[in-house]
Design a protein around this motif. Structure first.
Motif, short mmCIF file in Angstrom:
data_model
loop_
_atom_site.label_atom_id
_atom_site.label_comp_id
_atom_site.label_asym_id
_atom_site.label_seq_id
_atom_site.Cartn_x
_atom_site.Cartn_y
_atom_site.Cartn_z
N PRO A 150 0.80 -1.23 0.00
CA PRO A 150 0.00 0.00 0.00
C PRO A 150 0.83 1.28 0.00
O PRO A 150 0.47 2.25 -0.67
N LEU A 151 1.94 1.29 0.77
CA LEU A 151 2.78 2.49 0.81
C LEU A 151 4.18 2.12 1.27
O LEU A 151 4.37 1.73 2.43
N PRO A 152 5.19 2.22 0.41
CA PRO A 152 6.57 1.95 0.84
C PRO A 152 6.99 2.94 1.92
O PRO A 152 6.78 4.14 1.79
N MET A 153 7.57 2.41 2.99
CA MET A 153 7.94 3.26 4.12
C MET A 153 9.34 2.98 4.63
O MET A 153 9.76 3.54 5.63
N GLY A 154 10.08 2.10 3.97
CA GLY A 154 11.36 1.66 4.50
C GLY A 154 12.55 2.40 3.92
O GLY A 154 12.48 3.58 3.57
N ASN A 155 13.64 1.67 3.79
CA ASN A 155 14.90 2.25 3.34
C ASN A 155 14.99 2.33 1.82
O ASN A 155 14.36 1.55 1.10
N ILE A 156 15.80 3.25 1.36
CA ILE A 156 16.11 3.41 -0.05
C ILE A 156 17.63 3.50 -0.15
O ILE A 156 18.27 4.17 0.67
N SER A 157 18.23 2.80 -1.13
CA SER A 157 19.70 2.79 -1.19
C SER A 157 20.17 2.50 -2.60
O SER A 157 19.42 1.99 -3.45
N LEU A 158 21.44 2.80 -2.84
CA LEU A 158 22.08 2.48 -4.11
C LEU A 158 23.54 2.12 -3.84
O LEU A 158 24.21 2.79 -3.05
N SER A 159 23.99 1.05 -4.48
CA SER A 159 25.39 0.64 -4.36
C SER A 159 26.02 0.55 -5.74
O SER A 159 25.34 0.30 -6.75
N VAL A 160 27.32 0.79 -5.79
CA VAL A 160 28.09 0.70 -7.02
C VAL A 160 29.22 -0.29 -6.80
O VAL A 160 30.03 -0.12 -5.87
N ASN A 161 29.24 -1.34 -7.60
CA ASN A 161 30.25 -2.40 -7.45
C ASN A 161 30.29 -2.95 -6.03
O ASN A 161 31.35 -3.24 -5.47
N GLY A 162 29.11 -3.09 -5.43
CA GLY A 162 28.98 -3.67 -4.10
C GLY A 162 29.20 -2.72 -2.94
O GLY A 162 29.04 -3.11 -1.79
N LYS A 163 29.54 -1.46 -3.21
CA LYS A 163 29.79 -0.49 -2.14
C LYS A 163 28.65 0.53 -2.10
O LYS A 163 28.29 1.12 -3.12
N THR A 164 28.09 0.73 -0.91
CA THR A 164 26.95 1.63 -0.76
C THR A 164 27.35 3.08 -1.02
O THR A 164 28.34 3.56 -0.47
N ARG A 165 26.57 3.73 -1.85
CA ARG A 165 26.79 5.13 -2.16
C ARG A 165 25.69 6.01 -1.55
O ARG A 165 25.96 7.07 -1.00
N GLN A 166 24.46 5.59 -1.74
CA GLN A 166 23.31 6.34 -1.23
C GLN A 166 22.51 5.48 -0.28
O GLN A 166 22.30 4.30 -0.53
N THR A 167 22.06 6.07 0.80
CA THR A 167 21.18 5.36 1.73
C THR A 167 20.34 6.38 2.48
O THR A 167 20.81 7.47 2.80
N GLY A 168 19.10 6.02 2.71
CA GLY A 168 18.20 6.92 3.40
C GLY A 168 16.89 6.21 3.70
O GLY A 168 16.76 5.00 3.49
N SER A 169 15.94 6.96 4.17
CA SER A 169 14.62 6.43 4.49
C SER A 169 13.57 7.21 3.71
O SER A 169 13.67 8.44 3.58
N LEU A 170 12.56 6.51 3.21
CA LEU A 170 11.48 7.20 2.50
C LEU A 170 10.76 8.17 3.42
O LEU A 170 10.15 9.13 2.93
N SER A 171 10.85 7.95 4.72
CA SER A 171 10.22 8.88 5.66
C SER A 171 10.93 10.23 5.69
O SER A 171 10.41 11.21 6.24
#
Length: 228
Positions: A150-171
């Protein structure tokens, strides 16, 4: 009966999770600086002002990722992971409650940006369509129907070559999904098939040939692609 000078292009579609049906895309709208930390990262004031929008052509989408060509005319290609809202109904001048009724699903998307061209355009006071709306600039994962999430409320992230670049919460979004849709409806008459990229958290950065990108939103199918 009218005839075409040449066969019209096929409409871009995105797969739907758990179904043989596909989502036929009408247009793609995007929100800028919808996370406070990212707004600061880009040198802007993160106060709760009305969001600003830009657009990408539907054929900029890369459904399910895979191999994404590195674009020409840039030496500074950046990634921006985003929650994407899929609309199955339309309307104009909506309030957030009514706007929520337009949403039929969600996906993970990445807004690829020619950052150097964008900076040049901003400095000259010119449009920056070429920095945002180029070919293959919008990889997107499959759409998860709203009845499954119904509504995504968790984490959002992006990794490049297995290393996290972006991370945050939809909140952390300054404007929530329904509010974004409502704001967009004051500028355009929205319709079924519209997709709205809702902004990115902090940590945007450069990509290079051969980089493997994984974009995630909790509860949705991951998006993976490689720059070639």
């Amino acid at each position: 009966m009218s005839e075409y000078l040449f066969p019209p292009a096929e409409r871009v579609t995105v797969p739907v999770v758990g179904s043989d049906r596909r989502f036929a895309v009408r247009r793609v709208l995007c929100v800028g600086q919808n996370y406070a930390a990212h707004a600061r990262e880009m040198g802007a004031d993160p106060e709760r002002r009305p969001p600003f929008f830009f657009s990408k052509p539907a054929d900029a989408l890369v459904p399910l990722g895979g191999e994404v060509p590195y674009p020409g005319r840039t030496r500074d290609l950046h990634h921006e992971v985003e929650l994407v809202v899929a609309l199955g109904h339309g309307g104009a001048d909506l309030d957030p409650v009514s706007a929520a009724g337009l949403i039929v699903g969600w996906a993970v998307g990445v807004d690829l940006t020619r950052r150097d061209l964008q900076a040049e355009a901003k400095a000259s006071g010119r449009p920056w369509d070429a920095a945002k709306g180029f070919d293959f600039s919008a990889p997107i994962g499959p759409i998860t129907p709203i009845h499954d999430l119904p509504l995504p409320m968790g984490n959002i992230s992006l990794s490049v070559n297995g290393k996290t670049r972006q991370t945050g919460s939809l909140s952390d979004m300054i404007w929530g999904p329904a509010e974004v849709v409502a704001q967009a409806s004051t500028l355009w008459r929205l319709a079924p098939g519209d997709l709205i990229f809702t902004g990115t958290p902090e940590g945007v950065g450069p990509l290079h040939h051969g980089d493997r990108v994984t974009a995630r939103v909790e509860g949705l199918t991951d998006l993976e692609f490689t720059l070639i």
